[in-house]
Design an enzyme around this catalytic site. Structure first.
Site, PDB file in Angstrom:
ATOM      1  N   ASN A 127      -0.188   2.349  -6.168  1.00  0.00           N
ATOM      2  CA  ASN A 127      -0.695   2.020  -4.838  1.00  0.00           C
ATOM      3  C   ASN A 127      -1.649   0.844  -4.946  1.00  0.00           C
ATOM      4  O   ASN A 127      -2.675   0.937  -5.626  1.00  0.00           O
ATOM      5  CB  ASN A 127      -1.434   3.219  -4.232  1.00  0.00           C
ATOM      6  CG  ASN A 127      -2.209   2.828  -2.974  1.00  0.00           C
ATOM      7  OD1 ASN A 127      -1.766   1.973  -2.215  1.00  0.00           O
ATOM      8  ND2 ASN A 127      -3.360   3.445  -2.769  1.00  0.00           N
ATOM      9  N   MET A 142       0.855  -1.188   0.000  1.00  0.00           N
ATOM     10  CA  MET A 142       0.000   0.000   0.000  1.00  0.00           C
ATOM     11  C   MET A 142       0.887   1.233   0.000  1.00  0.00           C
ATOM     12  O   MET A 142       1.911   1.261   0.658  1.00  0.00           O
ATOM     13  CB  MET A 142      -0.902  -0.006   1.223  1.00  0.00           C
ATOM     14  CG  MET A 142      -2.023   1.012   1.179  1.00  0.00           C
ATOM     15  SD  MET A 142      -1.557   2.656   1.723  1.00  0.00           S
ATOM     16  CE  MET A 142      -1.163   2.384   3.433  1.00  0.00           C
ATOM     17  N   CYS A 143       0.477   2.222  -0.751  1.00  0.00           N
ATOM     18  CA  CYS A 143       1.322   3.401  -0.918  1.00  0.00           C
ATOM     19  C   CYS A 143       0.466   4.656  -1.022  1.00  0.00           C
ATOM     20  O   CYS A 143      -0.750   4.601  -1.103  1.00  0.00           O
ATOM     21  CB  CYS A 143       2.183   3.266  -2.176  1.00  0.00           C
ATOM     22  SG  CYS A 143       3.128   1.736  -2.248  1.00  0.00           S
ATOM     23  N   GLY A 144       1.161   5.785  -1.024  1.00  0.00           N
ATOM     24  CA  GLY A 144       0.518   7.061  -1.256  1.00  0.00           C
ATOM     25  C   GLY A 144       1.061   7.665  -2.540  1.00  0.00           C
ATOM     26  O   GLY A 144       2.254   7.549  -2.843  1.00  0.00           O
TER      27      GLY A 144
END
Length: 534
Positions: free
Chosen positions: A102, A1-3
């Protein structure tokens, strides 16, 4: 998971002399908004970009990477919560493309030792190696995005053509929004935009639709939103099937598809720095109702059948609010009582699986303290109903007081009501009335639920996974499950009772989280869910 955060400052003259540089922030001590923003200020980075950073860094606590390109006119920040080996930093730059991504992919080509971000990069390198004609590059990018299966949002920049490709998966399981100012040629693409932003940006932010591949054409200064991942909306099966043999076949098929969906979402979890001897803590948003109980049962079956008892610990996250209006305490709310009852029944059957029930109690003071935070995160959603749902998820993902036992991946039963007619308002509708309602529910879930939920959950550095919203599950369920098995989630209740032998769980009525946890109408009994919250 990322931004994901990208800002193209267009024709703003004061920013035309930005230098081109890269920065990396790795580890919990270095990768903080305070540190990142202070460094950016020394580099004279745009205030609008720094403002958005606060929503991005927290989403990826393991790493944040910054790139400025195009003579400093385009700024990119990606934060990373590493859940798949090997650890892959972002943004990824190759000779032609820059990638911000993401999510999680479950394509069959991605094995246990392959990072999905790297998988996308390798596919883009194939496009680059083909030396594709400029007129055909769009179709090559579309083909790649259409081939991806999972929960994701993305921003891909083609530095040769100056085109940005961005959007969400076909269902819209990860949040993404954009702001385009035509006059100044500014474009912002971000996982979370928040409400604390000045005009004209605030008024021009739009939540990206599901299933749309957006293109920003910098040469002609326009955003194109006419290209789709799937050809059209999902459409429910309008038939009725009642023979026992046919119904049983459908129940078995759905059970297998849901189990496969849970399997690939569980076995692909490889948190950064985890040791083979360590158990991986996996969270389940657990009210005790039918949907989350089915997810828990399937996870337990997978752990037992694949000899993963020493690999995973399941944390059941049960949120309950102190309601000052009714003087109800957390242990007295419906979801707490039901959660204990259902979890005890499941634990009794799966005694070898490491299952822990966690009471997440929220006082009225904590509610008031974090209410402005949640309202900011969930913007542009602003109703009392949205707040009462979002704040329950916010505290679940915060997971206090779990401490070191924090689960980085949370499983959710969202999607079951939309796919299988779980809402009470459907009960008395005719088939003719039910069909458009079901079509609307699954095709609008990206805007009604998913964008909001991802924003308030991911800010706590955790990731949500949705077994019911797997592409194969959604496609099969809409295409093959007949209408009569979609009233009151009949097919899911049959699976729980007939195939899994959980009769009591199969009988549990639908109860919305805001009423089950008592996060709704905390202080005013007359307030309506549609009222604007403030």
């Amino acid at each position: 998971m990322c931004g994901i955060l990208m800002y193209h400052n267009g024709s703003k003259k004061e920013n035309s002399s930005h230098e081109q540089f890269s920065l990396q922030f790795e580890g919990a001590e270095e990768n903080t908004f305070e540190n990142v923003s202070s460094v950016f200020k020394t580099k004279n980075v745009d205030d609008i970009f720094i403002n958005k950073c606060s929503y991005i860094v927290s989403r990826g606590p393991n790493f944040s990477g910054f790139e400025s390109i195009n003579n400093g006119k385009t700024l990119l920040l990606s934060s990373v919560l590493s859940l798949r080996s090997p650890f892959t930093k972002q943004p990824i730059k190759n000779e032609r493309f820059i990638i911000q991504y993401n999510g999680e992919l479950y394509n069959s080509e991605i094995d246990a030792n392959c990072n999905d971000t790297k998988f996308i990069n390798d596919k883009l390198l194939d496009i680059e190696d083909k030396n594709v004609n400029k007129d055909l590059i769009d179709e090559e990018i579309f083909k790649l995005i259409r081939s991806l299966k999972g929960e994701f949002a993305y921003n891909i920049i083609d530095t040769f053509t100056g085109r940005n490709y961005f959007g969400r998966d076909s269902i819209g399981k990860r949040s993404l929004s954009y702001c385009f100012i035509n006059q100044t040629k500014e474009l912002i693409v971000t996982s979370c935009n928040g409400s604390s932003i000045d005009s004209p940006y605030k008024e021009n932010f739009i939540n990206c639709l599901n299933n749309v591949i957006y293109i920003y054409d910098s040469e002609n200064n326009k955003v194109i939103d006419s290209n789709l991942i799937n050809k059209g909306d999902y459409k429910v099966n309008e038939t009725v099937i009642e023979t026992e043999e046919e119904v049983e076949k459908l129940e078995i098929a759905l059970y297998k598809k849901l189990k496969e969906s849970c399997y690939k979402r569980l076995t692909s979890i490889h948190p950064l720095n985890s040791k083979p001897s360590d158990k991986i803590n996996v969270g389940v948003l657990f009210s005790g109702g039918l949907d989350c109980s089915l997810i828990l049962i399937l996870l337990c079956e997978i752990i037992m059948e694949n000899n993963l008892i020493n690999h995973f610990s399941l944390n059941l996250l049960n949120v309950a609010f102190e309601n000052p209006r009714t003087s109800m305490q957390p242990d007295d709310v419906p979801d707490r009582k039901l959660g204990i009852k259902s979890s005890s029944e499941i634990m009794e059957k799966f005694q070898d699986v490491d299952i822990k029930f966690h009471k997440i109690n929220v006082s009225s003071d904590e509610y008031l303290k974090y209410k402005p935070v949640v309202l900011d995160l969930m913007y542009p959603k602003d109703t009392e109903m949205d707040l009462s749902i979002a704040i329950a998820f916010y505290f679940a993902s915060k997971q206090l007081p779990l401490g070191d036992k924090k689960s980085l991946v949370l499983f959710s039963g969202l999607g079951a009501d939309e796919l299988f007619g779980g809402y009470h308002k459907f009960n008395n509708k005719s088939n003719e009335e039910l069909i458009p309602e079901l079509n609307k529910q699954i095709n609008n879930i990206h805007d009604r639920n998913l964008n909001r939920d991802d924003k308030v959950i991911a800010i706590n550095g955790v990731e949500l996974r949705y077994p019911f919203l797997d592409e194969d599950v959604v496609e099969w369920s809409t295409s093959f499950v007949p209408l009569n098995l979609k009233r009151n989630k009949t097919i899911l209740r049959n699976i729980a009772r007939n195939m899994l032998s959980f009769r009591d769980i199969s009988l549990e009525p639908k109860r919305a989280i805001q009423f089950g946890s008592k996060s709704a109408k905390m202080f005013d009994s007359k307030i309506k869910g549609t009222d604007k919250s403030s």
